[in-house]
Design an enzyme around this catalytic site. Structure first.
Site: not given
Length: 266
Positions: A54, A79, A93, A155, A157, A182-183
């Site tokens: 995000h 993330r 990598d 996560q 969610e 939130s999700d």
């Protein structure tokens, strides 16, 4: 984790602290700025989340932030934009060792996330002989020790993920689960209201099942009272602030102070 000791990816002190149940206080970094990330790293948070889901980050903006944290006690956690093995491979990598993988709804999703971070036969990570992650082929025995020095946090969610929490926690290589409030609220039909009792009940359930499985749980909680409550509930990997929120709140406070002074003079 010690606030005086720079984080080392090998051996991975952050993974050891997560698996050991230590309370680890983190900060979210969404500004895609190595200067802002460096400053926050100096402050001494246990970990910093560099967001590519995000926030406007890609590999070429994430690497300078990783460099900015090099002498910091803050462990860099990334993330990725999705549970995508190709993107995860590129992040490995690039030098990342700690992952927060978004929208893991099932044991299969969790297993894919873990597999993306492991070299065969434990996983599917592709082999690049010389890359930033192994300090350009200067880390002794890197290919032998790399798998054991990657931290995978997934996560939770969605309602589906909550319903599958025991199966997700049972996946070998999942070091912790992390609630996205939130999700999670949105999938409960309470978008914008993670404090709703239905959502809070699901959050508590995730924490309880993680504790029962002997694994850590975490959450994003930029409101101080929420963060303290979640820590009291047993969550140990807690992001208590975000760079964007800190900047916005401080700027608003300064602007409000002087606008009030100006209004009083008129």
């Amino acid at each position: 984790m010690s606030a005086a000791t720079p984080y080392q990816p090998i051996p991975n002190s952050f993974r050891r602290a997560v698996c050991g149940g230590e309370t680890l206080i983190g900060c979210w970094a969404s500004l895609a700025s190595p200067i802002a990330t460096e400053l926050l790293g100096i402050i001494g948070f246990d970990w910093m989340l560099l967001d590519a889901e995000h926030a406007p980050n890609d590999v070429l903006t994430l690497i300078p932030q990783l460099m900015a944290l090099k002498d910091s006690p803050s462990a860099p956690v990334v993330r990725p934009p999705a549970n995508d093995s190709v993107f995860i491979k590129r992040l490995l990598d690039s030098g990342f060792s700690n992952f927060l993988v978004p929208f893991v709804d099932s044991a299969d999703d969790a297993a894919r996330a873990v597999a993306a971070t492991r070299y065969p036969p434990q996983g599917i990570r592709g082999v690049s002989v010389s890359q930033r992650g192994n300090r350009y082929a200067t880390v002794p025995d890197y290919f032998r020790i790399a798998n054991d020095n990657v931290c995978v946090i997934v996560q939770i969610e969605s309602r589906k993920a909550v319903e599958s929490i025991d199966d997700i926690l049972a996946v070998e290589g999942v070091d912790a689960v992390f609630v996205g409030p939130s999700d999670l609220a949105a999938t409960h039909g309470h978008i914008g209201d993670p404090s709703h009792p239905d959502v809070q009940q699901s959050i508590a359930h995730v924490f309880e099942r993680a504790k029962a499985a002997g694994k850590a749980s975490g959450i994003l909680a930029p409101v101080q009272a929420d963060a303290e409550r979640y820590i009291a509930m047993g969550s140990s990997v807690v992001a208590v602030c975000a760079d964007m929120g800190l900047l916005k709140n401080a700027a608003q406070a300064v602007q409000h102070h002087f606008s009030q002074k100006q209004a009083a003079r008129q």
